[in-house]
Design a protein around this motif. Structure first.
Motif, short mmCIF file in Angstrom:
data_model
loop_
_atom_site.label_atom_id
_atom_site.label_comp_id
_atom_site.label_asym_id
_atom_site.label_seq_id
_atom_site.Cartn_x
_atom_site.Cartn_y
_atom_site.Cartn_z
N ASP A 187 -3.54 3.61 8.68
CA ASP A 187 -3.94 2.21 8.79
C ASP A 187 -4.51 1.83 7.43
OD1 ASP A 187 -3.32 1.81 11.52
OD2 ASP A 187 -5.21 2.78 12.09
N SER A 188 -4.04 0.72 6.89
CA SER A 188 -4.50 0.35 5.54
C SER A 188 -5.19 -0.99 5.53
CB SER A 188 -3.32 0.34 4.56
OG SER A 188 -2.40 -0.66 4.92
N SER A 189 -6.17 -1.08 4.66
CA SER A 189 -6.88 -2.32 4.37
C SER A 189 -6.79 -2.50 2.85
CB SER A 189 -8.33 -2.22 4.83
OG SER A 189 -9.03 -3.37 4.41
N SER A 248 0.82 -1.22 0.00
CA SER A 248 0.00 0.00 0.00
C SER A 248 0.85 1.27 0.00
CB SER A 248 -0.94 0.00 1.21
OG SER A 248 -0.19 -0.01 2.41
N SER A 297 -6.97 -5.22 -0.50
CA SER A 297 -7.34 -6.54 -1.01
C SER A 297 -6.19 -7.08 -1.87
CB SER A 297 -8.64 -6.46 -1.82
OG SER A 297 -8.45 -5.70 -2.99
N SER A 326 -9.58 6.27 -0.41
CA SER A 326 -10.00 5.00 -0.98
C SER A 326 -9.66 4.93 -2.47
CB SER A 326 -11.49 4.77 -0.77
OG SER A 326 -12.24 5.78 -1.39
#
Length: 166
Positions: free
Chosen positions: A24-26, A3, A28, A89
């Motif tokens: 903080d990363s999310s 990321s 996929s 995003s």
């Protein structure tokens, strides 16, 4: 999925404010499939068999989606109480570049029709994403941007197992 490029982009949005954010990363995962065609050659040495192939065709890849949540940090590295979070995003996109594949396998007989097989394959392509939307939001303020990226994507498969020749 790394990321860091999106974190760098998010930091560029806030650089003019002189503030520092912790992210903080999310993220996929990449999804990749391919339809490839090409020649294969087999070498038989007694019961030992070596197979090699090269292929070309269409690769279908879906880029990861990314969601970053940023919180403001003070000079000593502590979270600033009461500060608004920044949300960044990036949605996923699907690309279909031309790609290639290559592989090698080795089949060793054990006894009767039973054999042991080692194999390895690689699939790769140069994926180009155009006008992918990235959105940064803090409170009611929102910034929309577009990014264009080109990068090599690929997958390596390795396997070993037992088989039955019939």
């Amino acid at each position: 999925t790394n990321s860091s490029p999106i974190v760098d982009k998010a930091n560029s949005y806030i650089a003019a404010t002189g503030r520092t954010y912790n992210w903080d990363s999310s993220v996929s995962k990449w999804k990749l499939g391919a339809a490839l065609i090409g020649p294969a050659i087999y070498f038989n040495m007694n019961r030992v068999q070596i197979e090699a192939h090269v292929q070309g065709g269409i690769v279908r890849a879906t880029t990861p989606s990314v969601l970053l949540m940023g919180r403001e940090m003070n000079a000593s590295g502590q979270l600033v109480e009461g500060s608004e979070a920044i949300e960044v995003s990036l949605n996923h996109a699907t690309v279909t570049p031309l790609g290639f594949g290559a592989g090698l396998s080795l089949r060793l007989p054990l006894f009767g029709a039973l054999f042991f097989q080692l194999s390895g394959d690689v699939i790769g392509a140069k994926a180009k994403v155009s006008d992918l939307a990235i959105r940064a939001k803090i409170g009611q303020f929102e910034v929309n941007d577009r990014i264009n990226e080109s990068r090599f994507i690929g997958v390596v498969n390795m396997g070993a197992g037992l088989g039955i020749a019939f």
